[in-house]
Design a protein around this motif. Structure first.
Motif, mmCIF file in Angstrom:
data_model
loop_
_atom_site.group_PDB
_atom_site.id
_atom_site.type_symbol
_atom_site.label_atom_id
_atom_site.label_comp_id
_atom_site.label_asym_id
_atom_site.label_seq_id
_atom_site.Cartn_x
_atom_site.Cartn_y
_atom_site.Cartn_z
ATOM 1 N N VAL A 17 0.842 -1.198 0.000
ATOM 2 C CA VAL A 17 0.000 0.000 0.000
ATOM 3 C C VAL A 17 0.878 1.250 0.000
ATOM 4 O O VAL A 17 0.602 2.224 -0.700
ATOM 5 C CB VAL A 17 -0.950 0.000 1.213
ATOM 6 N N ALA A 18 1.958 1.218 0.785
ATOM 7 C CA ALA A 18 2.862 2.368 0.846
ATOM 8 C C ALA A 18 3.474 2.661 -0.528
ATOM 9 O O ALA A 18 3.598 3.821 -0.934
ATOM 10 C CB ALA A 18 3.961 2.114 1.872
ATOM 11 N N HIS A 19 3.857 1.618 -1.239
ATOM 12 C CA HIS A 19 4.411 1.769 -2.591
ATOM 13 C C HIS A 19 3.374 2.397 -3.518
ATOM 14 O O HIS A 19 3.657 3.342 -4.260
ATOM 15 C CB HIS A 19 4.841 0.398 -3.108
ATOM 16 N N MET A 20 2.155 1.889 -3.475
ATOM 17 C CA MET A 20 1.099 2.414 -4.331
ATOM 18 C C MET A 20 0.836 3.880 -4.037
ATOM 19 O O MET A 20 0.730 4.708 -4.958
ATOM 20 C CB MET A 20 -0.181 1.587 -4.141
ATOM 21 N N ARG A 21 0.755 4.243 -2.765
ATOM 22 C CA ARG A 21 0.482 5.640 -2.413
ATOM 23 C C ARG A 21 1.621 6.559 -2.844
ATOM 24 O O ARG A 21 1.395 7.692 -3.285
ATOM 25 C CB ARG A 21 0.235 5.754 -0.905
ATOM 26 N N ARG A 22 2.830 6.065 -2.720
ATOM 27 C CA ARG A 22 3.990 6.858 -3.144
ATOM 28 C C ARG A 22 3.917 7.154 -4.647
ATOM 29 O O ARG A 22 4.212 8.257 -5.087
ATOM 30 C CB ARG A 22 5.268 6.097 -2.798
ATOM 31 N N VAL A 23 3.491 6.168 -5.413
ATOM 32 C CA VAL A 23 3.405 6.338 -6.868
ATOM 33 C C VAL A 23 2.291 7.304 -7.250
ATOM 34 O O VAL A 23 2.495 8.225 -8.038
ATOM 35 C CB VAL A 23 3.198 4.973 -7.561
ATOM 36 N N VAL A 24 1.086 7.096 -6.711
ATOM 37 C CA VAL A 24 -0.044 7.936 -7.134
ATOM 38 C C VAL A 24 0.101 9.369 -6.645
ATOM 39 O O VAL A 24 -0.480 10.291 -7.241
ATOM 40 C CB VAL A 24 -1.393 7.346 -6.670
ATOM 41 N N ASP A 66 -7.545 5.164 -2.596
ATOM 42 C CA ASP A 66 -7.076 3.800 -2.375
ATOM 43 C C ASP A 66 -8.158 2.793 -2.750
ATOM 44 O O ASP A 66 -9.351 3.094 -2.718
ATOM 45 C CB ASP A 66 -6.729 3.587 -0.903
ATOM 46 N N SER A 67 -7.701 1.603 -3.054
ATOM 47 C CA SER A 67 -8.624 0.482 -3.231
ATOM 48 C C SER A 67 -8.110 -0.736 -2.477
ATOM 49 O O SER A 67 -8.702 -1.807 -2.540
ATOM 50 C CB SER A 67 -8.785 0.151 -4.718
ATOM 51 N N GLY A 68 -6.997 -0.558 -1.785
ATOM 52 C CA GLY A 68 -6.473 -1.622 -0.939
ATOM 53 C C GLY A 68 -5.925 -2.806 -1.709
ATOM 54 O O GLY A 68 -5.898 -2.833 -2.939
ATOM 55 N N ALA A 69 -5.489 -3.799 -0.977
ATOM 56 C CA ALA A 69 -4.995 -5.040 -1.570
ATOM 57 C C ALA A 69 -6.178 -5.956 -1.843
ATOM 58 O O ALA A 69 -6.997 -6.223 -0.962
ATOM 59 C CB ALA A 69 -4.010 -5.719 -0.628
ATOM 60 N N ARG A 70 -6.275 -6.444 -3.071
ATOM 61 C CA ARG A 70 -7.384 -7.314 -3.459
ATOM 62 C C ARG A 70 -6.992 -8.777 -3.262
ATOM 63 O O ARG A 70 -5.892 -9.191 -3.647
ATOM 64 C CB ARG A 70 -7.787 -7.046 -4.912
ATOM 65 N N ASN A 71 -7.909 -9.527 -2.671
ATOM 66 C CA ASN A 71 -7.695 -10.945 -2.392
ATOM 67 C C ASN A 71 -8.814 -11.780 -3.007
ATOM 68 O O ASN A 71 -9.898 -11.271 -3.299
ATOM 69 C CB ASN A 71 -7.676 -11.180 -0.875
ATOM 70 N N LEU A 117 -3.195 -4.045 -6.174
ATOM 71 C CA LEU A 117 -3.383 -2.892 -5.304
ATOM 72 C C LEU A 117 -3.813 -1.716 -6.168
ATOM 73 O O LEU A 117 -3.330 -0.596 -6.040
ATOM 74 C CB LEU A 117 -2.106 -2.562 -4.526
ATOM 75 N N THR A 118 -4.709 -2.006 -7.100
ATOM 76 C CA THR A 118 -5.156 -0.993 -8.048
ATOM 77 C C THR A 118 -5.885 0.133 -7.331
ATOM 78 O O THR A 118 -6.854 -0.115 -6.608
ATOM 79 C CB THR A 118 -6.107 -1.621 -9.086
ATOM 80 N N PRO A 119 -5.470 1.374 -7.531
ATOM 81 C CA PRO A 119 -6.181 2.494 -6.906
ATOM 82 C C PRO A 119 -7.482 2.802 -7.645
ATOM 83 O O PRO A 119 -7.838 2.107 -8.602
ATOM 84 C CB PRO A 119 -5.185 3.649 -7.032
ATOM 85 N N GLU A 120 -8.195 3.799 -7.177
ATOM 86 C CA GLU A 120 -9.449 4.213 -7.798
ATOM 87 C C GLU A 120 -9.363 5.700 -8.135
ATOM 88 O O GLU A 120 -8.618 6.443 -7.504
ATOM 89 C CB GLU A 120 -10.628 3.935 -6.871
ATOM 90 N N ALA A 121 -10.124 6.109 -9.124
ATOM 91 C CA ALA A 121 -10.051 7.495 -9.589
ATOM 92 C C ALA A 121 -11.334 8.251 -9.258
ATOM 93 O O ALA A 121 -12.435 7.693 -9.311
ATOM 94 C CB ALA A 121 -9.816 7.528 -11.094
#
Length: 335
Positions: free
Chosen positions: A121-128, A152-157, A241-245
């Motif tokens: 999640v930290a990696h994703m937030r850093r990128v977006v 965010d959309s969190g980690a999908r399981n 960990l796809t984000p949302e727009a």
């Protein structure tokens, strides 16, 4: 601008056509003000819904009630694919959507949707939060959409009604729901299961009736949509960990005075921190709920699943710009 709090999906479509026609005709362009409409497939108490409501309150406070936002949660106005189309031609002002339906609209949204491209999640937030996120939002404008911010959309399981999923072999024969996205379909099929694209608001009934065996989503959605009531196996694949727009109709945007546009952008940016605060708390609440339920939670051999994804990446990441963006995303990781 009249209060549109009781507007129907049909009238939104009609209104969008009328607005598109007005924008196209010289002398017919009127500046937008008042109550903006917003759609979300998630329930009323979901972090993304509450974040947009936060935006509306902030706008109302800054404009003495002249601007505000009316949110239609719970898929009231249709699926994300439907509302995205409505938004693109001006029948809806603001829309919170997953990146999946955006993939078929704008190729530069695909890197964010790749399985296992984000390490955490930290990696994703850093990128977006970086220039990469800004570039993806800007890429939506030619499609009638103004990118406001990324949530965010969190980690999908994976979760299903039949068995624990630990390795790709456990996916064989399972019918798993995915959003309407060619990439999601390719991902699930490459893992050995059968992808079934259906709208989010049909997942519970489809699970209960055996139309599908399972689905994949984040912790809060698994709980808020009550999917855990009918799917007893949750496998912590964290494959996406796809984000949302959060997007706005360009037709609506162009009809706003510059000062109001700036306020909307500022409100959207402020709402990101609010959304993340609510999101992190919701994840912990969801985990506590599942811990008290009958759901069996298990770890997954992520490397085995990740090893199957290179052909999927190669199929969808084809342009130099996309490949460069993927490289930038990977460089910002922890590993």
């Amino acid at each position: 601008m009249p209060d549109r709090s009781h507007i129907s999906r049909r009238s939104l479509l009609a209104g969008g056509i009328a607005l598109s026609a007005a924008v196209a005709l010289p002398g017919c362009k009127a500046q937008m003000t008042g109550l903006l409409t917003s759609a979300d497939a998630h329930p009323a108490d979901y972090p993304t819904v509450r974040a947009v409501e936060f935006m509306g309150r902030w706008l109302a406070e800054r404009t003495a009630g002249r601007l505000g936002i009316k949110v239609f949660p719970g898929g009231q106005l249709g699926s994300e694919t439907d509302t995205l189309e409505i938004t693109s031609f001006g029948g809806l002002d603001i829309n919170r959507v997953n990146f999946a339906p955006l993939n078929s609209v704008e190729p530069m949204t695909l890197p964010f949707s790749l399985p296992f491209v984000f390490e955490s999640v930290a990696h994703m937030r850093r990128v977006v939060d970086s220039a990469v996120g800004d570039e993806v939002l800007a890429a939506m404008e030619p499609h009638g959409l103004i990118g406001l911010c990324i949530y965010d959309s969190g980690a999908r399981n994976f979760y299903n009604t039949r068995r624990a999923i630990r390795t790709p072999a456990d996916m064989a024969g399972l019918k798993l729901r995915v959003p309407a996205s060619d990439l999601y379909v390719a991902m699930i099929n490459a893992m050995g299961a059968n992808a079934v694209p259906i709208p989010y608001n049909e997942v519970y009934q489809s699970l209960a009736q055996g139309v599908i065996d399972g689905a994949e989503n984040n912790w809060p959605s698994f709980v808020s949509a009550r999917h855990y009531e009918v799917a007893n196996y949750l496998s912590l694949s964290e494959h996406l960990l796809t984000p949302e727009a959060l997007v706005m109709s360009k037709a609506s945007w162009d009809n706003m005075p510059p000062g109001d546009r700036a306020l909307v952008r500022q409100a959207a940016q402020l709402s990101v921190a609010e959304m993340r605060r609510l999101w992190d708390a919701r994840v912990e609440e969801a985990k506590a709920t599942i811990a008290q339920s009958s759901v069996e939670v298990n770890e997954v051999d992520k490397e085995a699943f990740s090893a199957l994804m290179r052909p999927v990446w190669d199929r969808f990441i084809t342009t130099p710009a996309q490949k460069a963006m993927v490289a930038r995303i990977l460089e910002m990781g922890e590993g």
